[in-house]
Design a protein around this motif. Structure first.
Motif, mmCIF file in Angstrom:
data_model
loop_
_atom_site.group_PDB
_atom_site.id
_atom_site.type_symbol
_atom_site.label_atom_id
_atom_site.label_comp_id
_atom_site.label_asym_id
_atom_site.label_seq_id
_atom_site.Cartn_x
_atom_site.Cartn_y
_atom_site.Cartn_z
ATOM 1 N N PRO A 16 58.573 32.392 59.533
ATOM 2 C CA PRO A 16 57.667 31.365 60.062
ATOM 3 C C PRO A 16 56.680 30.822 59.034
ATOM 4 C CG PRO A 16 57.190 33.534 61.000
ATOM 5 C CD PRO A 16 58.480 33.655 60.282
ATOM 6 N N LEU A 24 46.926 28.871 49.793
ATOM 7 C CA LEU A 24 45.820 28.814 48.852
ATOM 8 C C LEU A 24 45.956 27.549 47.981
ATOM 9 C CD1 LEU A 24 43.475 30.753 47.780
ATOM 10 C CD2 LEU A 24 44.993 30.996 45.827
ATOM 11 N N TYR A 250 52.188 31.806 50.782
ATOM 12 C CA TYR A 250 51.982 33.135 51.363
ATOM 13 C C TYR A 250 53.259 33.943 51.361
ATOM 14 C CZ TYR A 250 47.433 31.685 53.008
ATOM 15 O OH TYR A 250 46.139 31.267 53.064
ATOM 16 N N GLN A 299 43.662 31.870 36.569
ATOM 17 C CA GLN A 299 42.386 32.069 37.273
ATOM 18 C C GLN A 299 42.453 31.584 38.718
ATOM 19 O OE1 GLN A 299 39.454 29.971 35.011
ATOM 20 N NE2 GLN A 299 39.020 31.761 33.741
ATOM 21 N N GLY A 302 45.945 33.689 40.603
ATOM 22 C CA GLY A 302 46.108 35.142 40.652
ATOM 23 C C GLY A 302 47.543 35.573 40.457
ATOM 24 N N PHE B 3 51.930 35.622 60.518
ATOM 25 C CA PHE B 3 53.346 35.437 60.217
ATOM 26 C C PHE B 3 53.745 36.003 58.854
ATOM 27 C CE2 PHE B 3 52.566 31.972 63.309
ATOM 28 C CZ PHE B 3 53.381 32.477 64.310
ATOM 29 N N LEU B 4 52.854 36.737 58.239
ATOM 30 C CA LEU B 4 53.183 37.277 56.924
ATOM 31 C C LEU B 4 53.857 38.627 57.026
ATOM 32 C CD1 LEU B 4 50.121 36.460 54.697
ATOM 33 C CD2 LEU B 4 52.134 35.124 55.262
ATOM 34 N N ASP B 8 54.486 40.213 51.553
ATOM 35 C CA ASP B 8 53.697 38.994 51.349
ATOM 36 C C ASP B 8 52.212 39.314 51.408
ATOM 37 O OD1 ASP B 8 56.055 37.569 51.249
ATOM 38 O OD2 ASP B 8 56.044 37.103 53.383
ATOM 39 N N HIS B 11 51.186 40.947 48.178
ATOM 40 C CA HIS B 11 51.070 39.913 47.141
ATOM 41 C C HIS B 11 49.770 39.145 47.285
ATOM 42 C CE1 HIS B 11 55.583 39.638 46.140
ATOM 43 N NE2 HIS B 11 54.931 40.274 45.196
ATOM 44 N N GLU B 14 46.961 41.290 46.061
ATOM 45 C CA GLU B 14 46.995 41.466 44.610
ATOM 46 C C GLU B 14 46.546 40.197 43.896
ATOM 47 O OE1 GLU B 14 50.772 44.529 44.798
ATOM 48 O OE2 GLU B 14 51.049 42.517 43.973
ATOM 49 N N ARG B 15 47.042 39.065 44.388
ATOM 50 C CA ARG B 15 46.671 37.808 43.749
ATOM 51 C C ARG B 15 45.183 37.529 43.945
ATOM 52 N NH1 ARG B 15 52.294 34.757 45.417
ATOM 53 N NH2 ARG B 15 53.530 35.892 43.896
ATOM 54 N N ARG B 18 43.336 39.527 41.393
ATOM 55 C CA ARG B 18 43.406 38.917 40.052
ATOM 56 C C ARG B 18 42.484 37.721 39.953
ATOM 57 N NH1 ARG B 18 48.777 39.183 40.819
ATOM 58 N NH2 ARG B 18 49.613 41.180 40.140
ATOM 59 N N ARG B 19 42.491 36.881 40.975
ATOM 60 C CA ARG B 19 41.599 35.712 40.931
ATOM 61 C C ARG B 19 40.141 36.151 40.853
ATOM 62 N NH1 ARG B 19 45.126 33.834 44.941
ATOM 63 N NH2 ARG B 19 43.705 34.428 46.602
ATOM 64 N N TYR B 24 40.953 46.168 38.257
ATOM 65 C CA TYR B 24 41.863 47.079 38.960
ATOM 66 C C TYR B 24 42.586 47.982 37.968
ATOM 67 C CZ TYR B 24 44.622 42.972 37.625
ATOM 68 O OH TYR B 24 45.172 41.913 36.938
ATOM 69 N N LEU B 26 46.048 49.800 36.713
ATOM 70 C CA LEU B 26 47.473 49.498 36.773
ATOM 71 C C LEU B 26 48.268 50.792 36.688
ATOM 72 C CD1 LEU B 26 47.784 46.472 34.329
ATOM 73 C CD2 LEU B 26 48.175 46.431 36.792
ATOM 74 N N ASN B 31 57.212 48.663 35.324
ATOM 75 C CA ASN B 31 56.823 47.486 36.055
ATOM 76 C C ASN B 31 55.409 47.696 36.563
ATOM 77 O OD1 ASN B 31 56.859 45.159 37.427
ATOM 78 N ND2 ASN B 31 58.732 45.585 38.569
ATOM 79 N N PRO B 32 54.415 47.553 35.669
ATOM 80 C CA PRO B 32 53.060 47.935 36.058
ATOM 81 C C PRO B 32 52.568 47.141 37.246
ATOM 82 C CG PRO B 32 53.066 46.726 33.972
ATOM 83 C CD PRO B 32 54.476 46.949 34.339
ATOM 84 N N PRO B 75 41.784 34.153 50.568
ATOM 85 C CA PRO B 75 42.053 32.894 51.276
ATOM 86 C C PRO B 75 41.326 32.879 52.623
ATOM 87 C CG PRO B 75 43.976 34.324 51.339
ATOM 88 C CD PRO B 75 42.989 34.980 50.438
ATOM 89 N N SER B 76 41.169 31.694 53.172
ATOM 90 C CA SER B 76 40.302 31.567 54.337
ATOM 91 C C SER B 76 40.850 32.278 55.567
ATOM 92 C CB SER B 76 40.081 30.095 54.634
ATOM 93 O OG SER B 76 41.329 29.504 54.890
ATOM 94 N N CYS B 77 42.119 32.629 55.552
ATOM 95 C CA CYS B 77 42.660 33.309 56.730
ATOM 96 C C CYS B 77 42.311 34.791 56.744
ATOM 97 C CB CYS B 77 44.171 33.111 56.809
ATOM 98 S SG CYS B 77 45.050 33.903 55.469
#
Ligand code: SF4
Lengths: 619, 242
Positions: A16, A24, A250, A299, A302, B3-4, B8, B11, B14-15, B18-19, B24, B26, B31-32, B75-77
């Motif tokens: 979905p 993002l 996502y 940046q 990510g 729905f993730l 996902d 990810h 993790e992202r 990083r942002r 963090y 490792l 495959n760090p 993210p805003s969610c």
């Protein structure tokens, strides 16, 4: 609609997150405040469409750099399509969940010939008439761009406008003009838009064919409409827009990483390569620009990986410092660099080793043909020695699996060339077994050669399916243990071939094929060749006319009016040299080979690094 | 965010880390990857109000600073709840979380909730078709259903059920959904489902992973001055904005 979607619909479909939007870095502009509203449609599923760099560029360009608005649309997967049709949900955009019908412009990105059935399906889902002539001023203007539209003719009846060449160079100018042409009658609007260089409006031209089916004339219907349409070219990539804040989905997509487009174009001059000709000349981004783009993208996203994209990234003049910088700056943070395309030489392997210190999974090389003679014919300037050196370097440094790309059905191909493929694979395996402690895995991907418009082989016949079949069988019989051969579907290659050099008479075939249920033709689970064959029969179009003939040099082609900068004379000379087995050197290293574009378009090779080291190391 | 899939979600976290330029830690090896682990898997189709992650850092970081940086990057969610330091001897979230609560939001028509609850809890056995490993087989849920709270008004109902995670029986949200359907509710009346919490159940009290570790396992790692140090992060998804 959004409400219904989230509450009732999305829990019933696979993946979905393809339809939820709000990723993002998504840009949702105010609908009322925006100028022209454009939907950017990718005629494939979300994961594929979102991986496409060109789309990311245009998305950011329009939304960040202009008052216009651009929202995304992808082809719903068949499970979702069925529900949308049952519940009468029209095709909608992912930013504002508005029906596509509400937009002024609907722009498709055409990366692959066979995605046209998905285009028709999406138009239908949107409630937009499929034929351009059935759409009026009130409908969205349906346009297309991308590599496929360098021969737009098979699709001419479905689109109002094609945009030829580098999209970021022309799109804003185009949207501005759409805005100032509001209220005009459709034909007047098309005329105005067609005055922009790179914009082609098929309805403004008359096409006639001779009795034998060959193009007789192609002429503008109005005096002010140009007879030829010249592609648009970004002259300096450093000045061109590139997104610093690309969308981050996502769900996992096909290429889920930050991307640096290090250069555009390729000067190697492989004679079968469509992109290599139509995206000439080579233009590089400078090291500084790339470093800053990498920093910003990482940046803002990510991402854990950054990839160098272009037709031949290792030809980038600053490749060495670029890679060293990326690995040095980001390696410690667990961010990897990936090189999707490698050149066939030991130097490339060294570089690949440098960036992939740990993950030595599969290495991919593309010798394309099995003998030196045939490689000379296609101007793939790689010797067997270089190839074996590269392979040795790879296995010595710990790679365990190797993938090799070849083509079958090339012009001038003989049995010995097919034998040659097997021989190369055996030699490669022998080297692998010598250097590796574990048994190595060799995979060969064998594509069928498809002659494309605007290439030196545009005059050549394409192998029939029967010929390809017997070649595939020949190779399969000679296959050895732990060498895996995978063939492209010869039926898809055949259809690609028909469309690649097709003309306006193919439109009814495409329409019929879609009516019979063809969609997602690039996906083997949905590809239905019988439907296509029926469509050809019922519309009385002979596909062999497009693929089977050796075309004479004097023949006018339906795509000749598209001016790609490279001259037809050059293409013909290249074809003749192929016949004689002569090669043409890379114009970047050995001087200009007079393809014509630099002079005709007042552009030049734009090589930023001037990195003599890297150049000298190239063989 | 409901729905993730699990991967996902990882990810996404993790992202975001990083942002946010969080230091963090490792993992070693081929495959760090970031040493981040999720409390319990949040199934696709559900959003969670209180979900937990453990993260290992390569250097100690001020927790307020951490909070600030990470909440900007999410993210805003997703909304960042609390963050708390833990030391590296703390047991993993996965090991200690043994209960969860799910909320079903209801639209009429549906049966009287008080009566429904009473009858349900009075039953010695509650079987549904298993949705987990033993797909299709009958599964006894009764011992895994700890507590039910209901709330009802004219045009709205809310059922919250506390259940076992892992032992004695792992109760899944879709199995609870089936239980509802078996006992007088219709699919149409269930407007929304989400996971409202993850707990460490001790006797009759339900403690959040933050509370438990605060009591038992926090000896601020800064004292020794040696990394690694860990943080537990609580995030909550948001209902889809309609
Ligand atoms: S005109 Fe010459 S230098 Fe320019 S792309 Fe063509 S061959 Fe290369």
């Amino acid at each position: 609609m959004k409400d219904q979607l989230f509450r009732d619909i999305l829990s019933r479909v696979a993946k979905p997150a393809r339809y939820t939007g709000s990723e993002l870095n998504m840009i949702k502009k105010d609908w009322e405040q925006a100028g022209v509203k454009m939907a950017f449609a990718f005629p494939d599923v979300y994961e594929v469409g979102m991986s496409h760099v060109g789309g990311k560029i245009l998305y950011g360009l329009v939304n960040e750099k202009s008052r216009h608005l651009l929202e995304r649309v992808f082809a719903p997967w068949p499970d979702m399509e069925a529900i949308m049709r049952a519940e009468q949900i029209p095709l909608f955009s992912l930013e504002s969940f508005r029906p596509v019908l509400d937009f002024e412009v609907l722009g498709f990105s055409l990366q692959y010939e066979l995605s046209i059935t998905n285009v028709l399906n999406m138009l239908d889902l949107a409630g937009i008439p499929l034929w351009s002539r059935e759409r009026n001023e009130a409908h969205p203007l349906v346009i297309a761009g991308g590599p496929v539209v360098f021969n737009p003719e098979p699709f001419a009846d479905f689109f109002d406008i094609f945009i030829i060449g580098d999209g970021e160079e022309v799109l804003l100018e185009f949207l501005d003009k759409v805005e100032t042409s509001r209220g005009l009658e459709k034909v007047e609007k098309l005329k105005r838009l067609a005055a922009i260089e790179g914009v082609y409006a098929p309805a403004l031209y008359n096409v006639e064919y001779r009795e034998d089916g060959i193009l007789k004339s192609f002429e503008p219907r109005f005096a002010e409409v140009p007879a030829r349409v010249r592609k648009r070219v970004v002259k300096d990539l450093d000045q061109a827009y590139y997104p610093d804040k690309p969308l981050v989905p996502y769900m996992e997509i096909t290429h889920d990483r930050a991307v640096l487009e290090v250069m555009r174009g390729c000067q190697r001059g492989c004679r079968f390569c469509h992109a290599g000709i139509v995206y000439r000349p080579v233009r590089e981004r400078s090291l500084e620009t790339l470093e800053s783009q990498a920093r910003h993208q990482l940046q803002n996203t990510g991402y854990e990986e950054i990839s160098l994209a272009s037709l031949s990234s290792l030809d980038y003049s600053g490749i060495d410092p670029l890679l060293k910088g990326l690995v040095g700056n980001y390696g410690e943070k667990g961010i990897g660099v990936s090189l999707p395309s490698l050149r066939v030489d030991a130097f490339s392997i060294d570089l690949a080793n440098e960036v992939q210190k740990v993950r030595k999974t599969t290495l991919t090389l593309a010798p394309e043909a099995g003998t030196q003679r045939l490689r000379d014919i296609i101007n793939k300037n790689v010797s067997e020695e270089q190839l074996l050196d590269a392979v040795e370097a790879a296995f010595k440094s710990g790679w365990l699996s190797l993938k090799l790309y070849f083509m079958i059905g090339l012009p001038g191909e003989r049995e010995e060339d097919l034998e040659g493929i097997i021989e190369i694979l055996q030699k490669v395996k022998y080297i692998g077994d010598k250097y590796s402690r574990r048994p190595v895995e060799i995979r060969a991907s064998l594509a069928s050669f498809v002659p494309k418009a605007h290439t030196p082989f545009q005059w050549r016949p394409q192998n029939t399916m029967a010929e390809l079949d017997s070649k595939q069988q020949f190779l399969s019989r000679r296959r050895r243990k732990r060498i895996k051969l995978s063939f492209h579907d010869r039926r898809t290659s055949y259809l690609e071939g028909v469309i690649a050099r097709g003309d306006r008479r193919l439109a009814p075939v495409i329409y019929l094929a879609w009516q019979k249920g063809c969609k997602f033709d690039g996906w083997s689970e949905y590809f239905n060749f019988d439907n296509w064959q029926d469509a050809f029969r019922e519309s009385e179009v002979e596909p062999e006319f497009y693929t089977g003939r050796q075309r004479p040099y004097e023949e006018s082609f339906p795509w000749d009016f598209i001016d790609i900068g490279v001259s037809k004379e050059f293409l013909q000379e290249e074809d003749q040299k192929a016949e004689e087995g002569l090669t043409t050197a890379d114009c970047r290293q050995e001087g200009c080979s007079d393809c014509g574009i630099c002079l005709a378009m007042e552009v030049s090779l734009n090589i930023k690094g001037g990195n003599v080291d890297a150049l000298e190391k190239q063989i | 965010m409901k729905f993730l899939g699990n991967l996902d979600m990882m990810h996404l976290m993790e992202r975001s880390l990083r942002r946010a330029a969080i230091p963090y830690a490792l993992s070693e090896g081929f495959n760090p990857h970031i040493k981040l682990s999720m409390g319990t898997v949040l199934p696709v189709g559900l959003w969670g109000e209180n979900e937990y992650f453990d993260l290992e850092l390569s250097q100690r970081m001020d927790i307020i600073d951490f909070r600030q940086k990470l909440s900007v990057a999410l993210p805003s969610c997703l909304q960042l709840g609390e963050c708390q330091e833990i030391n590296d001897s703390a047991p993993s979230l996965m090991k200690i979380i043994n209960a969860a609560s799910y909320v079903f939001l209801l639209e009429p028509p549906f049966p009287s909730l008080d009566k429904w609850k009473e009858e349900l809890l009075a039953r010695p056995s509650l079987t549904v078709r298993s949705r987990g490993k033993k797909k299709g087989l009958d599964k006894e849920l009764r011992t895994g259903i700890y507590r039910i709270e209901v709330e009802q008004s004219l045009n709205f109902g809310r059922v919250e059920i506390w259940v076992a995670v892992g032992e004695p029986v792992n109760v899944r949200y879709d199995e609870l959904g089936e239980l509802l359907l078996q006992t007088g509710f219709t699919q149409k009346s269930i407007a929304e489902v989400f996971r409202s919490g993850n707990y460490i159940r001790e006797g009759s009290s339900y403690l959040s992973p933050l509370e438990v570790r605060l009591d038992k396992h926090t000896s601020p790692c800064g004292h020794s001055g040696v990394p690694p140090c860990g943080v537990t992060i609580k995030v909550g998804g948001m209902r889809v904005n309609k």
